[in-house]
Design an enzyme around this catalytic site. Structure first.
Site, mmCIF file in Angstrom:
data_model
loop_
_atom_site.group_PDB
_atom_site.id
_atom_site.type_symbol
_atom_site.label_atom_id
_atom_site.label_comp_id
_atom_site.label_asym_id
_atom_site.label_seq_id
_atom_site.Cartn_x
_atom_site.Cartn_y
_atom_site.Cartn_z
ATOM 1 N N HIS A 55 0.562 14.252 46.589
ATOM 2 C CA HIS A 55 1.259 13.290 45.718
ATOM 3 C C HIS A 55 1.029 13.654 44.262
ATOM 4 C CE1 HIS A 55 -2.750 11.472 45.931
ATOM 5 N NE2 HIS A 55 -2.455 10.637 44.959
ATOM 6 N N HIS A 57 -0.310 12.287 41.505
ATOM 7 C CA HIS A 57 -1.391 11.860 40.608
ATOM 8 C C HIS A 57 -2.153 13.061 40.033
ATOM 9 C CE1 HIS A 57 -1.616 7.516 42.388
ATOM 10 N NE2 HIS A 57 -0.674 7.635 41.459
ATOM 11 N N ASP A 59 -5.189 13.692 39.433
ATOM 12 C CA ASP A 59 -6.396 14.183 40.098
ATOM 13 C C ASP A 59 -6.062 14.902 41.422
ATOM 14 O OD1 ASP A 59 -5.735 11.536 41.088
ATOM 15 O OD2 ASP A 59 -7.651 11.556 42.147
ATOM 16 N N HIS A 60 -4.773 15.200 41.622
ATOM 17 C CA HIS A 60 -4.348 15.972 42.803
ATOM 18 C C HIS A 60 -3.529 17.207 42.421
ATOM 19 C CE1 HIS A 60 -5.695 12.872 45.717
ATOM 20 N NE2 HIS A 60 -5.686 12.187 44.591
ATOM 21 N N HIS A 113 0.692 4.552 48.701
ATOM 22 C CA HIS A 113 -0.157 4.815 47.519
ATOM 23 C C HIS A 113 0.754 5.287 46.383
ATOM 24 C CE1 HIS A 113 -3.674 6.058 45.227
ATOM 25 N NE2 HIS A 113 -3.167 7.263 45.095
ATOM 26 N N ASP A 132 -4.562 10.579 49.382
ATOM 27 C CA ASP A 132 -5.097 9.243 49.098
ATOM 28 C C ASP A 132 -4.466 8.179 49.994
ATOM 29 O OD1 ASP A 132 -6.603 10.382 47.099
ATOM 30 O OD2 ASP A 132 -5.516 9.452 45.439
ATOM 31 N N HIS A 170 -11.101 11.788 48.405
ATOM 32 C CA HIS A 170 -12.143 11.129 47.599
ATOM 33 C C HIS A 170 -13.345 10.762 48.454
ATOM 34 C CE1 HIS A 170 -9.804 10.469 43.866
ATOM 35 N NE2 HIS A 170 -8.760 10.377 44.682
#
Ligand code: ZN
Ligand code: FE
Length: 240
Positions: A55, A57, A59-60, A113, A132, A170
């Site tokens: 996805h 975001h 942090d990905h 998400h 996530d 995570h």
């Protein structure tokens, strides 16, 4: 046999390196950053040929551009989020197949998400990368989707073989487990798992991957009996 290497980055992210010794191919899944991922591959003599994003975001996908600049890798991600991930070379949707050597990963759409979130399921290897969407004893927050979508996602993932290894993005297990105990205080499997997770974290050890079987027994979102119950639990966890 595929190898999977865990790379802890940022405060609680895991980037996964998937390696196929037979073809010498390596995939980085959800690289939040570039340098530790490139270093982990180099330390093993591997070169990253692909990135798979679940996805959009940061942090990905944050490491996409620098890893591509260093390796020339091909970046695959969700078609529904192509507008939000500027670095994609290939877009995929439900049922599409991506490969590492002779191993196939099927794309499963798991929106909630984020609106276009996908998972990569290597059914032949009993491995799934869920980003996530599903966490050890938890699920992703509902930023762009509904409890009904997450309920459907949980049902779909719960139907996979129990031994399927679940690679989430995570280390949230301790917080998830403590919350789960407040929801199902009499669930002995949750109590035992939380005790094991507490001990592991004290030793500084990771608690993922998990498995579908473990989640079926201890994940209060996967165990929710209705959309309403999942929504209630998600809202309570958000407020905790
Ligand atoms: Zn996310
Ligand atoms: Fe994340």
């Amino acid at each position: 046999m595929l190898e999977v290497v865990r790379i802890p980055v940022l405060s609680d992210n895991y980037v996964w390196l998937l390696h196929d010794p037979a073809s010498a191919e390596t995939v980085a899944v959800d690289p939040a950053v570039a340098d530790p991922v490139l270093a982990a591959a180099a330390a093993r003599g591997w070169s990253i040929g692909q990135i798979w994003n679940t996805h959009w975001h940061g942090d990905h996908v944050g490491g996409n551009a620098a890893i591509k600049a260093a390796t020339g890798c091909i970046i695959t991600g969700p078609a529904a989020e192509a507008g939000k991930i500027g670095t994609l070379d290939r877009t995929v949707e439900e049922g599409d197949c991506v490969r590492i050597g002779d191993h196939a990963a099927t794309v499963i759409e798991v929106p909630a998400h984020t609106a276009g979130h996908i998972a990569y399921h290597l059914a032949g290897d009993r491995i799934i990368f869920v980003g996530d969407t599903l966490f050890a004893m938890g699920c992703g927050r509902l930023f762009e989707g509904t409890a009904a979508q997450m309920f459907a996602n949980m049902a779909r993932l719960a139907a996979l073989p129990d031994e399927t290894a679940v690679y989430c993005a995570h280390e949230y297990t301790l917080s998830n487990g403590r919350f789960a105990l407040t929801v199902e205080p009499d669930n002995a499997a949750i109590a035992a798992r939380v005790a094991a997770v507490e001990a592991a974290r004290v030793r500084g050890e990771p608690t993922v991957p998990t498995s579908i079987g473990e989640e079926r027994a201890t994940n209060i979102f996967m165990r929710a009996r209705s959309v309403e119950q999942l929504a209630e639990r998600r809202a309570a966890k958000d407020a905790a």
